[in-house]
Design an enzyme around this catalytic site. Structure first.
Site, mmCIF file in Angstrom:
data_model
loop_
_atom_site.group_PDB
_atom_site.id
_atom_site.type_symbol
_atom_site.label_atom_id
_atom_site.label_comp_id
_atom_site.label_asym_id
_atom_site.label_seq_id
_atom_site.Cartn_x
_atom_site.Cartn_y
_atom_site.Cartn_z
ATOM 1 N N CYS A 53 57.679 105.991 60.350
ATOM 2 C CA CYS A 53 58.687 105.980 59.284
ATOM 3 C C CYS A 53 58.011 106.110 57.916
ATOM 4 O O CYS A 53 57.373 105.164 57.437
ATOM 5 C CB CYS A 53 59.504 104.688 59.376
ATOM 6 S SG CYS A 53 60.621 104.408 57.987
ATOM 7 N N CYS A 82 59.196 103.691 55.231
ATOM 8 C CA CYS A 82 58.648 102.360 55.485
ATOM 9 C C CYS A 82 57.272 102.214 54.846
ATOM 10 O O CYS A 82 56.923 101.139 54.336
ATOM 11 C CB CYS A 82 58.545 102.100 56.987
ATOM 12 S SG CYS A 82 60.122 102.100 57.868
#
Length: 324
Positions: A79, A82
């Site tokens: 991700c 993230c």
């Protein structure tokens, strides 16, 4: 009738909390006193950011949230947002200096937790306060928005629960957060003994006042908190008609107040597991404000019994399952 260690009381929705300046002042006082003590119970900055998995969730998140707010960062290696958000959260966690703990959960390795929180996409950030999960934000967020959200979380933890966070010592060894805090010095021993004597003599009003006087000067005094919980429980049931309460609870299973009153009587009568089971079943059947009221009372009864009691430990697990 000597009180034992306790957990905290009360669960409340983040958006529903109103300012309570007196409680906040007490929380600030408790934090200042803890900082002045130094050493005992202090944690290092490294203890503020932890990796959590499904096996450790109850201990590292749910139980810890009774002492300090726990912010959860749901992330994954693949991700990209993230990778931008997580360093900001970690930096702010250290900057907030123990006001909350950051728990990082890899969703690829902990699919069950992702499902329990109803997460549709990552990054997703939640908080847990006193065992209640509160969604904070999802997706990439700017630092100003994150700070505003964290400030609100800290305010709720202080004003509603008196959670003052952890004392952080840059010189402390990592892992110090797992050590039990040192027992507080006892400048209030005489007042606590007087409260116990009043409680044993049936002077419930006197016991409540004595414990509250101790807490006014020492908001973090666990013995006074538990003693107060015991005295208030006895006050609540003092004027009840047990036969009528039992009848109402049996005839009106959906009546939250009837079930709460019956649980109080269960506990006073020594039927601890019955009291816990009654309220956990009621949590499963209710929503919104009614569920909050039941959860508040259950956590208060946990205090009365004592956090170290295995029946409380088992009931906490059952409550977590009911909540999630």
């Amino acid at each position: 009738m000597q009180p034992r260690n306790m957990s905290m009381s009360g669960v409340v929705d983040l958006a529903a909390v109103k300012a309570a300046q007196e409680a906040k002042a007490k929380a600030e006082q408790a934090r200042a006193q803890a900082a002045q003590q130094g050493g005992g119970g202090a944690v290092s900055p490294a203890d503020l950011v932890i990796d959590v998995d499904e096996a450790g969730f109850e201990l590292d998140v749910l139980q810890r949230s009774t002492e300090v707010p726990v912010v959860i960062d749901f992330w994954a290696e693949w991700c990209e947002p993230c990778k931008q958000l997580s360093p900001v959260l970690e930096r702010l966690t250290v900057e907030y200096n123990g006001r909350f703990v950051l728990a990082k959960i890899d969703v690829d390795a902990n699919q069950m937790l992702m499902q329990q929180f109803g997460i549709q996409g990552i990054p997703a950030v939640f908080a847990v306060v006193a065992g209640q999960a509160l969604p904070l934000f999802q997706g990439a967020a700017g630092e100003a928005q994150i700070r505003q959200t964290l400030d609100q979380l800290v305010q709720v933890a202080e004003q509603r629960f008196g959670l003052t966070g952890l004392v952080v010592d840059p010189e402390a060894d990592p892992g110090a957060a797992q050590q039990a805090p040192a027992a507080p010095a006892g400048p209030h021993d005489a007042a606590l003994e007087a409260a116990v004597q009043a409680l044993d003599a049936g002077d419930l009003g006197g016991a409540v006042r004595a414990y509250q006087n101790v807490l006014n000067e020492d908001p973090g005094n666990t013995e006074a908190k538990l003693g107060l919980a015991q005295a208030e429980l006895l006050q609540r049931v003092q004027e009840l008609d047990p036969q009528q309460v039992r009848k109402d609870a049996a005839d009106k299973p959906a009546d939250v107040q009837a079930q709460i009153a019956a649980a109080d009587l269960d506990l006073v009568g020594g039927h601890v597991e019955d009291a816990f089971g009654r309220l956990i079943d009621t949590v499963r059947r209710t929503f919104g404000d009614e569920r909050d009221a039941v959860r508040v009372r259950l956590l208060e009864l946990f205090e009365v019994v004592g956090a170290d009691d295995p029946r409380v430990t088992a009931a906490r697990r059952a409550l977590a399952r009911a909540l999630f």
